[in-house]
Design a protein around this motif. Sequence first.
Motif, PDB file in Angstrom:
ATOM      1  N   VAL A   7       8.703   1.431  -4.115  1.00 24.26           N
ATOM      2  CA  VAL A   7       7.788   2.457  -3.624  1.00 24.26           C
ATOM      3  C   VAL A   7       6.514   1.759  -3.178  1.00 24.26           C
ATOM      4  N   VAL A   8       6.058   2.077  -1.965  1.00 27.59           N
ATOM      5  CA  VAL A   8       4.775   1.546  -1.493  1.00 27.59           C
ATOM      6  C   VAL A   8       3.820   2.731  -1.335  1.00 27.59           C
ATOM      7  N   LEU A  39      -0.268  -0.386  -1.719  1.00 29.93           N
ATOM      8  CA  LEU A  39      -0.432  -0.696  -0.285  1.00 29.93           C
ATOM      9  C   LEU A  39      -1.709  -1.501  -0.025  1.00 29.93           C
ATOM     10  N   ARG A  40      -2.752  -1.231  -0.820  1.00 30.49           N
ATOM     11  CA  ARG A  40      -4.034  -1.919  -0.568  1.00 30.49           C
ATOM     12  C   ARG A  40      -3.948  -3.426  -0.804  1.00 30.49           C
ATOM     13  N   ASP A  41      -2.941  -3.857  -1.572  1.00 29.39           N
ATOM     14  CA  ASP A  41      -2.750  -5.302  -1.763  1.00 29.39           C
ATOM     15  C   ASP A  41      -2.419  -5.993  -0.432  1.00 29.39           C
ATOM     16  N   TYR A  42      -1.980  -5.207   0.530  1.00 27.38           N
ATOM     17  CA  TYR A  42      -1.621  -5.767   1.845  1.00 27.38           C
ATOM     18  C   TYR A  42      -2.726  -5.539   2.870  1.00 27.38           C
ATOM     19  N   ALA A  43      -3.885  -5.074   2.394  1.00 29.45           N
ATOM     20  CA  ALA A  43      -4.982  -4.743   3.309  1.00 29.45           C
ATOM     21  C   ALA A  43      -6.184  -5.663   3.098  1.00 29.45           C
ATOM     22  N   ALA A  44      -5.962  -6.841   2.489  1.00 29.56           N
ATOM     23  CA  ALA A  44      -7.083  -7.745   2.188  1.00 29.56           C
ATOM     24  C   ALA A  44      -7.654  -8.392   3.448  1.00 29.56           C
ATOM     25  N   PHE A  45      -6.829  -8.431   4.504  1.00 24.62           N
ATOM     26  CA  PHE A  45      -7.299  -9.014   5.772  1.00 24.62           C
ATOM     27  C   PHE A  45      -7.087  -8.035   6.908  1.00 24.62           C
ATOM     28  N   VAL A  57      -6.907   1.141   4.829  1.00 25.74           N
ATOM     29  CA  VAL A  57      -5.500   1.426   5.141  1.00 25.74           C
ATOM     30  C   VAL A  57      -5.344   2.476   6.239  1.00 25.74           C
ATOM     31  N   ASP A  58      -6.463   3.065   6.714  1.00 23.83           N
ATOM     32  CA  ASP A  58      -6.343   4.148   7.692  1.00 23.83           C
ATOM     33  C   ASP A  58      -7.401   4.022   8.770  1.00 23.83           C
ATOM     34  N   GLY A  76       3.122  -2.820   8.094  1.00 22.80           N
ATOM     35  CA  GLY A  76       4.052  -3.879   8.526  1.00 22.80           C
ATOM     36  C   GLY A  76       4.089  -5.024   7.525  1.00 22.80           C
ATOM     37  N   LYS A  77       2.892  -5.419   7.042  1.00 20.03           N
ATOM     38  CA  LYS A  77       2.844  -6.518   6.054  1.00 20.03           C
ATOM     39  C   LYS A  77       3.569  -6.111   4.786  1.00 20.03           C
ATOM     40  N   ALA A  78       3.318  -4.888   4.321  1.00 19.99           N
ATOM     41  CA  ALA A  78       3.929  -4.423   3.065  1.00 19.99           C
ATOM     42  C   ALA A  78       5.457  -4.348   3.202  1.00 19.99           C
ATOM     43  N   LEU A  79       5.913  -3.745   4.292  1.00 20.07           N
ATOM     44  CA  LEU A  79       7.363  -3.532   4.425  1.00 20.07           C
ATOM     45  C   LEU A  79       8.098  -4.833   4.724  1.00 20.07           C
ATOM     46  N   ASP A  80       7.468  -5.748   5.474  1.00 20.48           N
ATOM     47  CA  ASP A  80       8.091  -7.067   5.688  1.00 20.48           C
ATOM     48  C   ASP A  80       8.320  -7.759   4.350  1.00 20.48           C
TER      49      ASP A  80
END
Length: 242
Positions: A7-8, A39-45, A57-58, A76-80
């Motif tokens: 789950v993301v 999800l925010r773990d994939y939003a650092a950059f 994230v939005d 995309g980063k999270a799902l990859d």
Amino acid sequence: MRMRIDVVTIFPEFFGVLDVSLLGKARQSELVETHVHDLRDYAAFKADGSPDVHRTVDDAPFGGGAGMVMKPDVWGKALDDVLKPTGVLVIPSPAGVPFTQALAAELSEAPQLVFACGRYEGIDARVAEHYAQDGYRVVEASLGDYVLNGGEVAAVAMIEAITRLIPGFMGNAQSIVEESHADGLLEYPSYTRPASWRGLDVPDILLSGHHARIAEWRHAQQLERTRERRPDLLPPAEGGAW
Ligand code: ADE
């Protein structure tokens, strides 16, 4: 085969609910493993590679309108990272196809399910398009004709409906065969002791011991209930409104 569910979400703590109830039992019995990702773990950059201290994230919708849309680069980063080659991507959305018992049964056979929980006005539409183009099965599914604040509640409902269909999960497989929607009809009414309660008696036929007549009565009850409550499930010849 053990099913893997990822789950993301931006609300990972919400999924503590997966530890209790039947689903907790299934996890202990090793029929299914669940992994929840923030999800925010994939939003650092940011998309340009510079750091984003806000872990955004939005963003505002192209074309204008109310609300915010979740960013495709972050998803995309999270799902990859999370989707395996045999995984199915499930995106809960009020704009999706109806989530039915038949769809739950289909998804219960997947090796991996990844639930992408959107908030706000949803996830940029290119995310579903991209993974479908990449050869993944992508299912945008709706719980019903009403709008929730996000995909989290819908994902939990879908996970429960799917995991209970995994062979070995339910103690009594026959109860799955007989329940509402398994045969396209609503379930017949059920009763237990006492036979008389507050002036209401259990129908005589159920006390008769005639198995064939009980089965007939139950089928008639299924049809009557379905006609009354869910005519959309029946063809016109059966009094329905297909
Ligand atoms: N997200 C918001 N509303 C939803 C619904 N009705 N079904 C699935 N996901 C949703």
